[in-house]
Design a protein around this motif. Sequence first.
Motif, PDB file in Angstrom:
ATOM      1  N   LEU A  14      14.326   0.530   1.698  1.00 11.22           N
ATOM      2  CA  LEU A  14      14.728  -0.830   2.110  1.00 11.22           C
ATOM      3  C   LEU A  14      16.198  -0.800   2.325  1.00 11.22           C
ATOM      4  O   LEU A  14      16.642  -1.491   3.176  1.00 11.22           O
ATOM      5  CB  LEU A  14      14.397  -1.937   1.229  1.00 11.22           C
ATOM      6  N   GLU A  15      16.658  -0.103   1.518  1.00  8.92           N
ATOM      7  CA  GLU A  15      18.377   0.097   1.548  1.00  8.92           C
ATOM      8  C   GLU A  15      18.798   0.674   2.721  1.00  8.92           C
ATOM      9  O   GLU A  15      19.693   0.417   3.623  1.00  8.92           O
ATOM     10  CB  GLU A  15      18.795   1.106   0.406  1.00  8.92           C
ATOM     11  N   ASP A  16      18.096   1.773   3.431  1.00  8.81           N
ATOM     12  CA  ASP A  16      18.357   2.390   4.532  1.00  8.81           C
ATOM     13  C   ASP A  16      18.084   1.598   5.597  1.00  8.81           C
ATOM     14  O   ASP A  16      19.201   1.260   6.422  1.00  8.81           O
ATOM     15  CB  ASP A  16      17.397   3.702   4.736  1.00  8.81           C
ATOM     16  N   THR A  39       0.801  -1.300  -0.198  1.00  4.65           N
ATOM     17  CA  THR A  39      -0.219   0.040  -0.027  1.00  4.65           C
ATOM     18  C   THR A  39       0.726   1.385   0.013  1.00  4.65           C
ATOM     19  O   THR A  39       0.638   2.221  -0.681  1.00  4.65           O
ATOM     20  CB  THR A  39      -0.797  -0.038   1.012  1.00  4.65           C
ATOM     21  N   HIS A  40       2.089   1.381   0.806  1.00  8.87           N
ATOM     22  CA  HIS A  40       2.752   2.529   0.904  1.00  8.87           C
ATOM     23  C   HIS A  40       4.287   1.939   1.490  1.00  8.87           C
ATOM     24  O   HIS A  40       4.304   0.780   1.940  1.00  8.87           O
ATOM     25  CB  HIS A  40       2.213   3.547   1.541  1.00  8.87           C
ATOM     26  N   VAL A  41       5.257   2.651   1.287  1.00  9.75           N
ATOM     27  CA  VAL A  41       6.705   2.238   1.675  1.00  9.75           C
ATOM     28  C   VAL A  41       7.071   2.657   3.094  1.00  9.75           C
ATOM     29  O   VAL A  41       8.244   2.541   3.508  1.00  9.75           O
ATOM     30  CB  VAL A  41       7.809   2.674   0.767  1.00  9.75           C
ATOM     31  N   HIS A  42       6.145   2.896   4.159  1.00  9.93           N
ATOM     32  CA  HIS A  42       6.576   3.254   5.518  1.00  9.93           C
ATOM     33  C   HIS A  42       7.025   1.781   5.953  1.00  9.93           C
ATOM     34  O   HIS A  42       6.297   0.628   5.658  1.00  9.93           O
ATOM     35  CB  HIS A  42       5.427   3.666   6.524  1.00  9.93           C
ATOM     36  N   LEU A  43       8.031   1.619   7.026  1.00  9.58           N
ATOM     37  CA  LEU A  43       8.214   0.316   7.377  1.00  9.58           C
ATOM     38  C   LEU A  43       7.404  -0.559   8.202  1.00  9.58           C
ATOM     39  O   LEU A  43       7.592  -1.603   8.108  1.00  9.58           O
ATOM     40  CB  LEU A  43       9.785   0.598   8.435  1.00  9.58           C
ATOM     41  N   ASP A  44       6.490   0.155   8.967  1.00 10.43           N
ATOM     42  CA  ASP A  44       5.532  -0.794   9.340  1.00 10.43           C
ATOM     43  C   ASP A  44       4.351  -1.401   8.520  1.00 10.43           C
ATOM     44  O   ASP A  44       3.709  -2.124   8.636  1.00 10.43           O
ATOM     45  CB  ASP A  44       4.706   0.049  10.347  1.00 10.43           C
ATOM     46  N   LYS A  87      21.011  -1.307   5.741  1.00 10.76           N
ATOM     47  CA  LYS A  87      22.353  -0.881   6.313  1.00 10.76           C
ATOM     48  C   LYS A  87      22.650  -0.360   7.678  1.00 10.76           C
ATOM     49  O   LYS A  87      23.347  -0.677   8.378  1.00 10.76           O
ATOM     50  CB  LYS A  87      22.630   0.906   5.635  1.00 10.76           C
ATOM     51  N   LEU A  88      21.165  -0.158   8.288  1.00 15.06           N
ATOM     52  CA  LEU A  88      20.943   0.001   9.870  1.00 15.06           C
ATOM     53  C   LEU A  88      21.120  -1.273  10.412  1.00 15.06           C
ATOM     54  O   LEU A  88      21.647  -1.169  11.608  1.00 15.06           O
ATOM     55  CB  LEU A  88      20.067   0.847  10.132  1.00 15.06           C
ATOM     56  N   SER A  89      20.334  -2.218   9.855  1.00 12.98           N
ATOM     57  CA  SER A  89      19.897  -3.529  10.638  1.00 12.98           C
ATOM     58  C   SER A  89      20.706  -4.913  10.380  1.00 12.98           C
ATOM     59  O   SER A  89      21.027  -5.615  11.067  1.00 12.98           O
ATOM     60  CB  SER A  89      18.466  -3.840  10.669  1.00 12.98           C
ATOM     61  N   ILE A  90      21.496  -4.739   9.068  1.00 10.38           N
ATOM     62  CA  ILE A  90      22.103  -5.991   8.478  1.00 10.38           C
ATOM     63  C   ILE A  90      23.545  -5.543   8.113  1.00 10.38           C
ATOM     64  O   ILE A  90      24.557  -6.163   8.768  1.00 10.38           O
ATOM     65  CB  ILE A  90      21.277  -6.611   7.121  1.00 10.38           C
ATOM     66  N   SER A  91      23.801  -5.027   7.056  1.00 12.63           N
ATOM     67  CA  SER A  91      25.152  -4.536   6.850  1.00 12.63           C
ATOM     68  C   SER A  91      25.255  -3.355   5.758  1.00 12.63           C
ATOM     69  O   SER A  91      24.270  -3.010   5.250  1.00 12.63           O
ATOM     70  CB  SER A  91      25.489  -5.665   5.742  1.00 12.63           C
ATOM     71  N   SER A  92      26.282  -2.703   5.825  1.00 10.58           N
ATOM     72  CA  SER A  92      26.295  -1.489   5.129  1.00 10.58           C
ATOM     73  C   SER A  92      27.586  -1.686   4.225  1.00 10.58           C
ATOM     74  O   SER A  92      28.056  -0.741   3.612  1.00 10.58           O
ATOM     75  CB  SER A  92      26.748  -0.140   6.134  1.00 10.58           C
ATOM     76  N   PRO A 151      29.235  -1.873   0.915  1.00  9.78           N
ATOM     77  CA  PRO A 151      28.529  -1.492  -0.515  1.00  9.78           C
ATOM     78  C   PRO A 151      27.890  -2.515  -1.529  1.00  9.78           C
ATOM     79  O   PRO A 151      27.017  -2.460  -1.645  1.00  9.78           O
ATOM     80  CB  PRO A 151      29.646  -0.401  -0.861  1.00  9.78           C
ATOM     81  N   ALA A 152      28.956  -3.508  -1.607  1.00 10.50           N
ATOM     82  CA  ALA A 152      28.731  -4.523  -2.687  1.00 10.50           C
ATOM     83  C   ALA A 152      27.540  -5.339  -2.084  1.00 10.50           C
ATOM     84  O   ALA A 152      26.385  -5.639  -2.962  1.00 10.50           O
ATOM     85  CB  ALA A 152      29.713  -5.321  -2.929  1.00 10.50           C
ATOM     86  N   GLN A 153      27.300  -5.725  -0.892  1.00  7.85           N
ATOM     87  CA  GLN A 153      26.430  -6.631  -0.266  1.00  7.85           C
ATOM     88  C   GLN A 153      25.072  -5.621  -0.482  1.00  7.85           C
ATOM     89  O   GLN A 153      23.875  -6.358  -1.012  1.00  7.85           O
ATOM     90  CB  GLN A 153      26.648  -6.885   0.872  1.00  7.85           C
ATOM     91  N   VAL A 154      24.910  -4.502  -0.193  1.00  9.34           N
ATOM     92  CA  VAL A 154      23.756  -3.791  -0.238  1.00  9.34           C
ATOM     93  C   VAL A 154      23.278  -3.331  -1.636  1.00  9.34           C
ATOM     94  O   VAL A 154      22.318  -3.708  -1.977  1.00  9.34           O
ATOM     95  CB  VAL A 154      24.190  -2.083   0.472  1.00  9.34           C
TER      96      VAL A 154
END
Length: 480
Positions: free
Chosen positions: A100-102, A64-69, A105-110, A112-115
């Motif tokens: 989803l990128e942000d 429906t929209h892109v807020h994280l909840d 980066k915050l919760s899994i990995s920052s 660059p290649a993995q992101v």
Amino acid sequence: MEYPSLSHHGATRGVTGSCHQLHLGPSASVLIDCGLEQGSEAAPGAQSAALGFDIQGIQALVITHVHLDHVGRIPALLAAGYRGPIICSEPSARLLPLVLEDAYKLSISSEPAQVARYIDFIRDLIVPLPFEQWHAVLERPGLVCRIRLQRAGHLLGSAYVECDMQHGQANSRYVFSGDLGACGNPLLRPVQPPERADVLVLESTYGDRLHAHAGDRRQRLEAAIDRALADKGTILIPAFSLGRTQELLYELEDILHRKALLGGAGPGPDGDPLDWSQLPIILDSPLAQRITSVYRELHDYWNAEARARLAEGRDPLDFSQLISVDTHARHQQVVNYLKSTGRPAIVIAGNGMCSGGRIVNYLKAMLGDARHEVMFVGYQAKGTPGAVIQASEGAQGFVQIDLDGSLYEVRAKVVTLSGYSGHADQAGLVEFAVGMQQAARATVLVHGELRAKIGLAEALGRRYEELEWATEIVIPSELA
């Protein structure tokens, strides 16, 4: 089990974690949103937790929209093996990878290649769908399911979802509201209720209350800026990067534009002029800057008034007094400069509840100085630093706030600016529900605290009775 039927995998205990499964048959379903539980509703480790339900037979994920909840559990969905389409509106297709990128980066990995690999993978699954256009997600003998997205007015690209199903000779339609916007959004087109629904799945965030009149908020914002200019202080506005920040920029540009037409200055308390034309509006959030750029590129989706400003040669989201801060080093320079000088400024920084992000450094530097002001324009969840600071508004005596494990004294002014809710209030939700051409068989209330659901259920019940609609109102439990 009779079909179609519903399962809820979130947003039944509170206002986050929206995830609803529409079962079309024994081996086919559609998922509407896949959101993350946040705040006090979230279990420990929710960001990295397994999905918690079987993905077998899911034909499509509709966002429906892109807020994280509403999208924050997409990584868990992919980890569980989902490889089907992620269907969303065209603006949401542009915004979803940024959000989803942000989060990644915050919760899994920052790294660059993995992101980059992760985001490329997401983009390959996204299917942009124009508003108001039917799209088939399942076509089998005796079973057809089509969906259509309609503007929901919550933020750019937000939609409610119509699911039309043909089971043999029987037709049924389910409508999922997502988050419905409040009337008067300065950038977005208004919500139009659906034609019909057999079952309406309706959010209830503000189901038990009415919003203050939105027309007052601009005058209060302007008055706060006058105070900052007079006090030679900084207004700190904690704001989420998506939606609220763009609304604020739009209204600040309009205030500055009108002030320029009027001469832009007035006498201050010491006789010096209050010069609006020199007031910097500082946007200190790399994510908000990227999202704002996408908002600007997608101006065709703005409402008529906002597009008219562009036609006049104005840019409501990129004006001359707007300063964007990108690097962390530059951010720290700005914090130190505003702390040590008497230069008035307005700072918009994330995050919106002061529980992290760049706003925390500004608060550490300025909360103890009465020249400055913290302005809240959004909901502050219980237990967050933002809620504690907000509670100090108008308090007498000594107030302290814990930021990153250290205590800071609150001497800055604190103000809450109402009228900026991104959600429809009770009246807006009721009008959406009764705006259809015929009665729904059932209205299912989700995405709200229990008291909000009960309040909305009572208001809907009264309106349904007036209209002589025999509509069942359901407040579901998880997995029901």
